[in-house]
Motif scaffolding. Structure first.
Motif, mmCIF file in Angstrom:
data_model
loop_
_atom_site.group_PDB
_atom_site.id
_atom_site.type_symbol
_atom_site.label_atom_id
_atom_site.label_comp_id
_atom_site.label_asym_id
_atom_site.label_seq_id
_atom_site.Cartn_x
_atom_site.Cartn_y
_atom_site.Cartn_z
ATOM 1 N N MET A 1 0.843 -1.198 0.000
ATOM 2 C CA MET A 1 0.000 0.000 0.000
ATOM 3 C C MET A 1 0.879 1.249 0.000
ATOM 4 O O MET A 1 1.875 1.326 0.710
ATOM 5 C CB MET A 1 -0.908 0.023 1.235
ATOM 6 C CG MET A 1 -1.702 1.321 1.378
ATOM 7 S SD MET A 1 -2.702 1.367 2.879
ATOM 8 C CE MET A 1 -3.920 0.126 2.454
ATOM 9 N N GLU A 2 0.466 2.242 -0.801
ATOM 10 C CA GLU A 2 1.160 3.520 -0.846
ATOM 11 C C GLU A 2 0.130 4.638 -0.731
ATOM 12 O O GLU A 2 -0.889 4.633 -1.421
ATOM 13 C CB GLU A 2 1.937 3.664 -2.152
ATOM 14 C CG GLU A 2 2.698 4.981 -2.259
ATOM 15 C CD GLU A 2 3.376 5.131 -3.602
ATOM 16 O OE1 GLU A 2 4.547 5.553 -3.626
ATOM 17 O OE2 GLU A 2 2.724 4.826 -4.635
ATOM 18 N N GLY A 39 -2.342 -2.551 -7.245
ATOM 19 C CA GLY A 39 -2.504 -2.157 -8.636
ATOM 20 C C GLY A 39 -3.660 -1.212 -8.894
ATOM 21 O O GLY A 39 -3.789 -0.671 -9.994
ATOM 22 N N ALA A 40 -4.536 -0.995 -7.906
ATOM 23 C CA ALA A 40 -5.660 -0.064 -8.054
ATOM 24 C C ALA A 40 -5.303 1.280 -7.437
ATOM 25 O O ALA A 40 -4.559 1.354 -6.456
ATOM 26 C CB ALA A 40 -6.904 -0.634 -7.396
#
Length: 304
Positions: A1-2, A39-40
């Motif tokens: 997570m970013e 990726g979302a």
């Protein structure tokens, strides 16, 4: 997570099914919140500035011992004056879940005084948080560091005085533990005789069978935090630095006689000890190859 606010990372400290808690270093409003997960990407442009957020411009000192209580001064702007709503936090740069709180003792708009109580050896970010938000990140380091060891070799009999130069040492000699560590992880203590914040002095013990080759020199604390090496941090026991007696000026002597001892390497040890029987002499070192001593009145006849 970013998690990003604008282009700056917001460091995630906890995640649940309904919330994400992160530490923000941006000081401007009107920025976009971006969350990247598996990726979302999800964005939200509604981030707004609550007020004049705190800004750190300097931290003194910014390198401290992992185990010594230290007064810290933070300079900057927009700190306010409300000590109750002001917190100072250390965030581990390698693991943001590892944090430490500093004790805030005074707050003025351009300066915060706080007390650091200790933290594991690591590089940290220091942040100020008040009612208006989080400050920028400022680098803060917790470590004991060795930059040089002198000399780098000494007698296999011990007695070599080492001077260890570096930083954030305790001035209490009993709080500094100096180890010589072999590649096999065997170690031997070097007995500390003096200490300042930048220099520790110790005297080596005699070499053991395991202590061969180049040894690492480490200064540890009594709660098992070890120094890091920022330069030359090695020592080696050698026979070349070991004193050897080759001759006496007389093979027999009486009380009051002055005996000259010749040999090699007498300048490589911290203290020369001479025994006649059970009597300890006080030698005078004349050179690296010669010292003298006077036979005492109470020397026992026939003693070695």
């Amino acid at each position: 997570m970013e998690v990003l606010i604008g282009t700056a990372e917001c460091i995630v400290s906890s995640v649940s099914s309904t919330s994400i808690v992160c530490v923000n270093s941006e000081n401007a409003g009107g920025l976009t919140l971006t969350i990247n997960l598996n990726g979302a990407t999800q964005t939200d442009g509604s981030i707004s500035l609550l007020g004049s957020v705190p800004t750190i411009s300097a931290v003194t000192p910014d390198v401290v011992s992992p185990v010594l209580t230290t007064a810290i001064q933070i300079d900057g702007s927009n700190f306010g004056t409300d000590i109750g709503s002001t917190t100072v936090t250390l965030i581990n740069q390698a693991d943001s879940s590892l944090t430490y709180s500093l004790t805030v003792t005074n707050v003025a708009d351009t300066q915060i005084d706080c007390t650091y109580l200790g933290a594991r050896t690591a590089d940290y970010w220091i942040m100020v948080t008040n009612a208006n938000g989080n400050s920028n990140k400022f680098t803060f380091v917790s470590k004991v560091e060795i930059t040089s060891v002198s000399p780098t070799s000494g007698s296999i009999l011990g007695g070599t005085e080492l001077t260890i130069t570096g930083g954030t040492f305790s001035t209490d000699t009993q709080q500094n533990l100096v180890y010589l560590i072999a590649s096999t992880d065997d170690d031997i203590l070097c007995d500390v005789t003096a200490a300042t914040t930048t220099e520790v002095t110790c005297v080596t013990r005699a070499q053991t069978a395991e202590m061969t080759g180049t040894l690492d020199v480490v200064v540890a604390t009594r709660i098992v935090e070890e120094s890091v090496c920022g330069g030359t941090c090695n020592f080696e026991y050698t026979t070349a630095d070991t004193p050897e007696v080759t001759a006496l000026s007389a093979s027999s002597f009486k009380a009051g006689d002055v005996i000259t001892v010749t040999g090699t390497g007498f300048d490589t040890i911290n203290d020369i000890e001479v025994l006649v029987g059970d009597n300890e002499m006080t030698p005078t070192l004349d050179s690296a190859t010669e010292f003298t001593f006077a036979v005492p009145d109470d020397a026992v006849p026939g003693a070695d």
